[in-house]
Scaffold this active site. Structure first.
Site, PDB file in Angstrom:
ATOM      1  CG  ASP A   1      20.602   5.410  -8.331  1.00 35.90           C
ATOM      2  OD1 ASP A   1      21.262   5.993  -9.217  1.00 35.90           O
ATOM      3  OD2 ASP A   1      21.138   4.782  -7.391  1.00 35.90           O
TER       4      ASP A   1
ATOM      5  CG  ASN B   1      23.717  13.920  -9.401  1.00 35.55           C
ATOM      6  OD1 ASN B   1      22.482  13.869  -9.375  1.00 35.55           O
ATOM      7  ND2 ASN B   1      24.450  12.887  -8.991  1.00 35.55           N
TER       8      ASN B   1
HETATM    9  C1  IPE Z   1      20.763  10.337  -6.494  1.00 32.95           C
HETATM   10  O1  IPE Z   1      21.424   9.394  -7.265  1.00 32.95           O
HETATM   11  C2  IPE Z   1      20.426  11.540  -7.296  1.00 32.95           C
HETATM   12  C3  IPE Z   1      19.486  11.330  -8.397  1.00 32.95           C
HETATM   13  C4  IPE Z   1      18.824  10.235  -8.663  1.00 32.95           C
HETATM   14  C5  IPE Z   1      19.276  12.477  -9.216  1.00 32.95           C
HETATM   15  P1  IPE Z   1      22.992   9.234  -7.246  1.00 32.95           P
HETATM   16  O2  IPE Z   1      23.307   8.064  -8.077  1.00 32.95           O
HETATM   17  O3  IPE Z   1      23.654  10.510  -7.596  1.00 32.95           O
HETATM   18  O4  IPE Z   1      23.258   8.914  -5.705  1.00 32.95           O
HETATM   19  P2  IPE Z   1      24.585   8.447  -4.960  1.00 32.95           P
HETATM   20  O5  IPE Z   1      25.578   9.564  -5.066  1.00 32.95           O
HETATM   21  O6  IPE Z   1      25.057   7.199  -5.622  1.00 32.95           O
HETATM   22  O7  IPE Z   1      24.164   8.200  -3.553  1.00 32.95           O
HETATM   23  C1  IPE Z   2      20.453   8.303 -11.768  1.00 24.99           C
HETATM   24  O1  IPE Z   2      21.157   7.299 -12.400  1.00 24.99           O
HETATM   25  C2  IPE Z   2      20.396   9.564 -12.599  1.00 24.99           C
HETATM   26  C3  IPE Z   2      21.149  10.696 -12.045  1.00 24.99           C
HETATM   27  C4  IPE Z   2      21.796  10.706 -10.917  1.00 24.99           C
HETATM   28  C5  IPE Z   2      21.171  11.903 -12.840  1.00 24.99           C
HETATM   29  P1  IPE Z   2      22.728   7.162 -12.214  1.00 24.99           P
HETATM   30  O2  IPE Z   2      23.407   7.919 -13.278  1.00 24.99           O
HETATM   31  O3  IPE Z   2      23.132   7.509 -10.834  1.00 24.99           O
HETATM   32  O4  IPE Z   2      22.913   5.599 -12.462  1.00 24.99           O
HETATM   33  P2  IPE Z   2      23.921   4.643 -11.711  1.00 24.99           P
HETATM   34  O5  IPE Z   2      23.664   4.752 -10.237  1.00 24.99           O
HETATM   35  O6  IPE Z   2      25.311   5.089 -12.079  1.00 24.99           O
HETATM   36  O7  IPE Z   2      23.594   3.290 -12.249  1.00 24.99           O
HETATM   37 MG    MG Z   3      23.318   6.404  -9.109  1.00 24.13          MG
END
Ligand code: IPE
Ligand code: IPE
Ligand code: MG
Length: 254
Positions: free
Chosen positions: A21, A69
C-alpha cells in the site's frame, strides 16, 4: 538438520503476505500521477521476490488488486490492468533466474484478456521452479474466497445423504479443500506498508494466526532493510496459538 538449526529456521516465516500500500501517496508526495506510483510500485515486485528468496522465505503473497479496487476511477483500474499485462512478461526471465514459481489467488477470470493471458503465460513458464513461491493476489477478497468455498461445498455432492454427512464432519481442515487452491501455506507474517493499520479483506482464512507488522514506508520506497526489520520483529515474537507462554517454553509438562 540439528535441533538448533531447526529452531533458527522456525524464526524465518514460511509464508509472508504483503499488502503493498501507499503507491498513490508516494506519487502525490513526488508530484507524480497515481499511475506513476503504481508503476514504481510494480518495479518493487522483482526486488521483493529476490529479498524473500535470500531470506529463506518459502512463499510470499502480494496483494496487487482487491475485489474492492474495482470501485476506483475507471482510468486508474485500466492503468493497473495495462501495467500488469505489460510488466509481467518482463518479469518472467527474472523469475526463472531466481527460481520463483508464480501462483495466483483471486478470481482472475474477471481480469481483461491481455492481463489474463500475461498471467497464464507467466504461471505456466515458472511452474517447475522451486526456490520461492510468489502468490499474486488479483481480484482477491477474503470474503469472496470464503463465499466461493461455501458454494463449492454445496455443489460438490449430488446426493443429499452424502452432503449431510460431509456437513456433519466439516472441520476447518476439510473446509480448506473447498477454498479451491492447493499449495498455499498459513500466513506466518502479514506486512502492510504505507502506514495504515487494517487488513482490507486480505487472507482472512490463511492469516488467522499471522503476526501483523505495519510499516510506514510507502510501497514504491520499500527496501530490503524494511523487510529485514519486519523479519527481525517476527523473530522476536512468541507465537502461542492459544497456548500459554509456559507451555510454549516447555517449562510445564501439561
Ligand atoms: C489494499 O489496499 C489492496 C491492495 C494493496 C491491492 P487499498 O489501498 O485498496 O486498501 P483500503 O481500501 O485503503 O483499505
Ligand atoms: C496500493 O497503493 C496499490 C493498489 C491498491 C492497487 P494505493 O493506490 O492504495 O496507494 P494509496 O493508499 O492511495 O497511497
Ligand atoms: Mg491504499
Amino acid at each position: 538438520m540439528s535441533s538448533s538449526e531447526d529452531q533458527i529456521n522456525q524464526r524465518v516465516p514460511q509464508h509472508v503476505a504483503i499488502i503493498m500500500d501507499g503507491n498513490g501517496r508516494w506519487a502525490k508526495a513526488q508530484g507524480l500521477s497515481r499511475l506513476e506510483g503504481h508503476k514504481q510500485g510494480a518495479k518493487r515486485l522483482r526486488d521483493v521476490i529476490r529479498w524473500a528468496r535470500d531470506a529463506g522465505i518459502k512463499q510470499v503473497s502480494l496483494y496487487a488488486f482487491s475485489t474492492e479496487n474495482w470501485k476506483r476511477p475507471k482510468l486508474e483500474v485500466a492503468g493497473l490492468m495495462t501495467l500488469m499485462a505489460t510488466m509481467l512478461p518482463l518479469e518472467v526471465p527474472k523469475m526463472m533466474e531466481e527460481g520463483a514459481r508464480l501462483l495466483t489467488l483471486g478470481d482472475t477470470s474477471k481480469l481483461p484478456w491481455l492481463a489474463r493471458k500475461a498471467l497464464q503465460r507467466a504461471v505456466k513458464a515458472t511452474q517447475g521452479n522451486t526456490s520461492v513461491d510468489v502468490i499474486l493476489c488479483l481480484n482477491y477478497g477474503g470474503h469472496q474466497e470464503i463465499v466461493e468455498g461455501i458454494k463449492t461445498f454445496c455443489t460438490t455432492f449430488s446426493n443429499e445423504e452424502e452432503k449431510q454427512k460431509a456437513l456433519a464432519n466439516l472441520t476447518d481442515e476439510s473446509f480448506y479443500v473447498f477454498l479451491g487452491r492447493k499449495d498455499v501455506l498459513p500466513v506466518d507474517l502479514l506486512i502492510r506498508t504505507g502506514g495504515e493499520k487494517r487488513i482490507s479483506n486480505f487472507h482472512l482464512w490463511d492469516a488467522a494466526y499471522a503476526e501483523l507488522y505495519f510499516s510506514d514506508t510507502n510501497w514504491p520506497a520499500y527496501t530490503e532493510n524494511d523487510l529485514k526489520e519486519a523479519l527481525a520483529d517476527f523473530a522476536s515474537r512468541e507465537r502461542r496459538f492459544g497456548k500459554t507462554s509456559e507451555q510454549i517454553q516447555g517449562v510445564t509438562n501439561e
